[in-house]
Design a protein around this motif. Structure first.
Motif, PDB file in Angstrom:
ATOM      1  N   SER A 286       0.467 -16.479   0.778  1.00 26.94           N
ATOM      2  CA  SER A 286       0.547 -17.935   0.726  1.00 26.94           C
ATOM      3  C   SER A 286       0.003 -18.470  -0.588  1.00 26.94           C
ATOM      4  CB  SER A 286      -0.223 -18.549   1.892  1.00 26.94           C
ATOM      5  OG  SER A 286      -1.593 -18.206   1.806  1.00 26.94           O
ATOM      6  N   VAL A 287       0.412 -19.685  -0.895  1.00 21.19           N
ATOM      7  CA  VAL A 287      -0.099 -20.426  -2.048  1.00 21.19           C
ATOM      8  C   VAL A 287      -0.450 -21.820  -1.543  1.00 21.19           C
ATOM      9  CG1 VAL A 287       0.440 -21.392  -4.321  1.00 21.19           C
ATOM     10  CG2 VAL A 287       1.309 -19.134  -3.685  1.00 21.19           C
ATOM     11  N   GLU A 288      -1.687 -22.216  -1.714  1.00 22.06           N
ATOM     12  CA  GLU A 288      -2.184 -23.521  -1.267  1.00 22.06           C
ATOM     13  C   GLU A 288      -1.852 -23.776   0.210  1.00 22.06           C
ATOM     14  OE1 GLU A 288      -2.472 -26.688  -4.601  1.00 22.06           O
ATOM     15  OE2 GLU A 288      -0.450 -25.839  -4.721  1.00 22.06           O
ATOM     16  N   GLY A 289      -1.987 -22.754   1.036  1.00 22.20           N
ATOM     17  CA  GLY A 289      -1.765 -22.885   2.468  1.00 22.20           C
ATOM     18  C   GLY A 289      -0.307 -22.817   2.896  1.00 22.20           C
ATOM     19  N   SER A 290       0.609 -22.797   1.963  1.00 20.82           N
ATOM     20  CA  SER A 290       2.034 -22.705   2.263  1.00 20.82           C
ATOM     21  C   SER A 290       2.452 -21.232   2.243  1.00 20.82           C
ATOM     22  CB  SER A 290       2.836 -23.491   1.226  1.00 20.82           C
ATOM     23  OG  SER A 290       4.214 -23.331   1.437  1.00 20.82           O
ATOM     24  N   ILE A 291       2.917 -20.728   3.383  1.00 16.90           N
ATOM     25  CA  ILE A 291       3.296 -19.319   3.484  1.00 16.90           C
ATOM     26  C   ILE A 291       4.655 -19.106   2.823  1.00 16.90           C
ATOM     27  CG2 ILE A 291       3.836 -17.429   5.068  1.00 16.90           C
ATOM     28  CD1 ILE A 291       1.899 -18.900   7.055  1.00 16.90           C
ATOM     29  N   LEU A 292       4.698 -18.190   1.850  1.00 21.33           N
ATOM     30  CA  LEU A 292       5.937 -17.895   1.144  1.00 21.33           C
ATOM     31  C   LEU A 292       6.694 -16.729   1.759  1.00 21.33           C
ATOM     32  CD1 LEU A 292       4.802 -18.304  -2.571  1.00 21.33           C
ATOM     33  CD2 LEU A 292       5.956 -19.968  -1.105  1.00 21.33           C
ATOM     34  N   VAL A 293       5.962 -15.755   2.303  1.00 20.56           N
ATOM     35  CA  VAL A 293       6.607 -14.573   2.878  1.00 20.56           C
ATOM     36  C   VAL A 293       5.638 -13.912   3.850  1.00 20.56           C
ATOM     37  CG1 VAL A 293       5.892 -13.037   1.002  1.00 20.56           C
ATOM     38  CG2 VAL A 293       7.963 -12.499   2.281  1.00 20.56           C
ATOM     39  N   ARG A 294       6.199 -13.280   4.895  1.00 19.02           N
ATOM     40  CA  ARG A 294       5.397 -12.568   5.899  1.00 19.02           C
ATOM     41  C   ARG A 294       5.880 -11.120   6.017  1.00 19.02           C
ATOM     42  NH1 ARG A 294       4.877 -17.380  10.185  1.00 19.02           N
ATOM     43  NH2 ARG A 294       2.790 -18.004   9.557  1.00 19.02           N
ATOM     44  N   PRO A 295       5.385 -10.263   5.150  1.00 18.15           N
ATOM     45  CA  PRO A 295       5.815  -8.862   5.222  1.00 18.15           C
ATOM     46  C   PRO A 295       5.100  -8.104   6.341  1.00 18.15           C
ATOM     47  CG  PRO A 295       4.218  -9.147   3.468  1.00 18.15           C
ATOM     48  CD  PRO A 295       4.484 -10.515   4.035  1.00 18.15           C
ATOM     49  N   ARG A 296       5.757  -7.096   6.873  1.00 22.10           N
ATOM     50  CA  ARG A 296       5.136  -6.180   7.822  1.00 22.10           C
ATOM     51  C   ARG A 296       4.698  -4.950   7.037  1.00 22.10           C
ATOM     52  NH1 ARG A 296       4.433  -6.445  12.817  1.00 22.10           N
ATOM     53  NH2 ARG A 296       5.996  -8.046  13.105  1.00 22.10           N
ATOM     54  N   ILE A 297       3.470  -4.518   7.246  1.00 17.53           N
ATOM     55  CA  ILE A 297       2.935  -3.360   6.523  1.00 17.53           C
ATOM     56  C   ILE A 297       3.537  -2.095   7.134  1.00 17.53           C
ATOM     57  CG2 ILE A 297       0.849  -2.131   5.813  1.00 17.53           C
ATOM     58  CD1 ILE A 297       1.135  -5.036   4.735  1.00 17.53           C
ATOM     59  N   GLN A 298       4.438  -1.455   6.382  1.00 20.43           N
ATOM     60  CA  GLN A 298       5.120  -0.260   6.888  1.00 20.43           C
ATOM     61  C   GLN A 298       4.372   1.014   6.531  1.00 20.43           C
ATOM     62  OE1 GLN A 298       9.204  -0.471   5.685  1.00 20.43           O
ATOM     63  NE2 GLN A 298       9.526  -2.387   6.758  1.00 20.43           N
ATOM     64  N   THR A 299       3.740   1.018   5.377  1.00 15.92           N
ATOM     65  CA  THR A 299       2.931   2.166   4.951  1.00 15.92           C
ATOM     66  C   THR A 299       1.735   1.624   4.183  1.00 15.92           C
ATOM     67  OG1 THR A 299       4.131   2.397   2.868  1.00 15.92           O
ATOM     68  CG2 THR A 299       4.930   3.716   4.726  1.00 15.92           C
ATOM     69  N   PRO A 300       0.650   2.372   4.135  1.00 19.81           N
ATOM     70  CA  PRO A 300      -0.492   1.924   3.328  1.00 19.81           C
ATOM     71  C   PRO A 300      -0.097   1.816   1.859  1.00 19.81           C
ATOM     72  CG  PRO A 300      -1.109   3.776   4.723  1.00 19.81           C
ATOM     73  CD  PRO A 300       0.378   3.637   4.817  1.00 19.81           C
ATOM     74  N   MET A 301      -0.619   0.827   1.171  1.00 16.54           N
ATOM     75  CA  MET A 301      -0.386   0.661  -0.261  1.00 16.54           C
ATOM     76  C   MET A 301      -1.482   1.421  -0.996  1.00 16.54           C
ATOM     77  SD  MET A 301       0.623  -3.316  -0.547  1.00 16.54           S
ATOM     78  CE  MET A 301       1.288  -4.117   0.905  1.00 16.54           C
ATOM     79  N   LEU A 302      -1.274   2.706  -1.202  1.00 12.73           N
ATOM     80  CA  LEU A 302      -2.299   3.561  -1.785  1.00 12.73           C
ATOM     81  C   LEU A 302      -2.291   3.546  -3.306  1.00 12.73           C
ATOM     82  CD1 LEU A 302      -1.984   6.555   0.692  1.00 12.73           C
ATOM     83  CD2 LEU A 302      -3.561   4.612   0.768  1.00 12.73           C
ATOM     84  N   GLU A 303      -1.245   3.037  -3.897  1.00 10.16           N
ATOM     85  CA  GLU A 303      -1.152   2.914  -5.351  1.00 10.16           C
ATOM     86  C   GLU A 303      -1.569   1.506  -5.747  1.00 10.16           C
ATOM     87  OE1 GLU A 303      -0.273   5.529  -7.277  1.00 10.16           O
ATOM     88  OE2 GLU A 303      -0.071   6.735  -5.465  1.00 10.16           O
ATOM     89  N   GLN A 304      -1.820   1.298  -7.007  1.00 11.77           N
ATOM     90  CA  GLN A 304      -2.182  -0.028  -7.493  1.00 11.77           C
ATOM     91  C   GLN A 304      -0.959  -0.922  -7.645  1.00 11.77           C
ATOM     92  OE1 GLN A 304      -5.350   2.000 -10.294  1.00 11.77           O
ATOM     93  NE2 GLN A 304      -5.093  -0.129 -10.840  1.00 11.77           N
ATOM     94  N   SER A 305       0.235  -0.344  -7.635  1.00  8.61           N
ATOM     95  CA  SER A 305       1.470  -1.104  -7.811  1.00  8.61           C
ATOM     96  C   SER A 305       2.213  -1.219  -6.491  1.00  8.61           C
ATOM     97  CB  SER A 305       2.385  -0.425  -8.828  1.00  8.61           C
ATOM     98  OG  SER A 305       1.748  -0.349 -10.075  1.00  8.61           O
ATOM     99  N   PHE A 306       2.800  -2.391  -6.263  1.00  7.57           N
ATOM    100  CA  PHE A 306       3.627  -2.595  -5.073  1.00  7.57           C
ATOM    101  C   PHE A 306       4.593  -3.737  -5.324  1.00  7.57           C
ATOM    102  CE2 PHE A 306       0.009  -5.342  -4.541  1.00  7.57           C
ATOM    103  CZ  PHE A 306       0.485  -6.480  -3.909  1.00  7.57           C
ATOM    104  N   SER A 307       5.566  -3.884  -4.422  1.00  5.93           N
ATOM    105  CA  SER A 307       6.580  -4.928  -4.536  1.00  5.93           C
ATOM    106  C   SER A 307       6.490  -5.872  -3.358  1.00  5.93           C
ATOM    107  CB  SER A 307       7.984  -4.309  -4.568  1.00  5.93           C
ATOM    108  OG  SER A 307       8.130  -3.499  -5.701  1.00  5.93           O
ATOM    109  N   ILE A 308       6.785  -7.133  -3.619  1.00  6.21           N
ATOM    110  CA  ILE A 308       6.867  -8.144  -2.575  1.00  6.21           C
ATOM    111  C   ILE A 308       8.319  -8.585  -2.514  1.00  6.21           C
ATOM    112  CG2 ILE A 308       6.164 -10.456  -1.851  1.00  6.21           C
ATOM    113  CD1 ILE A 308       3.605 -10.011  -3.587  1.00  6.21           C
TER     114      ILE A 308
END
Length: 139
Positions: free
Chosen positions: A89-111
């Protein structure tokens, strides 16, 4: 700056200098009572690089690389939350609601899952903002 990679794929590489925008918040849904440890601010203090790309269907995807400490926090948070839903979210406005499918073990990820490039640009503006905790420390 927009860089063409292929005729169907454009990449937007923003200037990562800090702005006064409020940060984006990555938070696990349903953990309101769990405190701030269940959320991570996405801002210039926690994000090293960020870019917008169009996926194969033409929808925006944001690729982020976190600092080492933010990456470790994200790994711990998502490792304990596989299968659960998060929200960005940004300023309380939700932009996206992803479901966590796998742990994000790397420093890089995609939204992905953003509806428009305007939403992606709003998120990018927030990522270029300073973290609230960091602002408080410098004031």
């Amino acid at each position: 700056m927009i860089l063409p990679l292929f005729p169907f794929l454009m990449v937007y590489v923003p200037d990562m200098s800090a702005t006064d925008s409020p940060p984006a918040i990555f938070r696990m849904v349903g953990d309101e009572g769990s405190g701030a440890s269940q959320e991570i601010e996405l801002c210039t203090d926690t994000v090293v690089t960020a870019r917008i790309e169009a996926n194969y269907l033409g929808y925006p995807t944001i690729n982020l690389t976190l600092t080492e400490s933010a990456g470790a926090r994200m790994a711990a948070l998502t490792s304990a939350s596989v299968g659960e839903q998060a929200e960005i979210s940004v300023e309380g406005s939700i932009l996206v609601r992803p479901r966590i499918q796998t742990p994000m073990l790397e420093q890089s990820f995609s939204i992905s899952g953003l509806d428009t490039f305007a939403d992606a640009e709003r998120l990018m503006q927030a990522v270029r903002g300073r973290c609230v905790a960091m602002k408080a420390d410098t004031e």
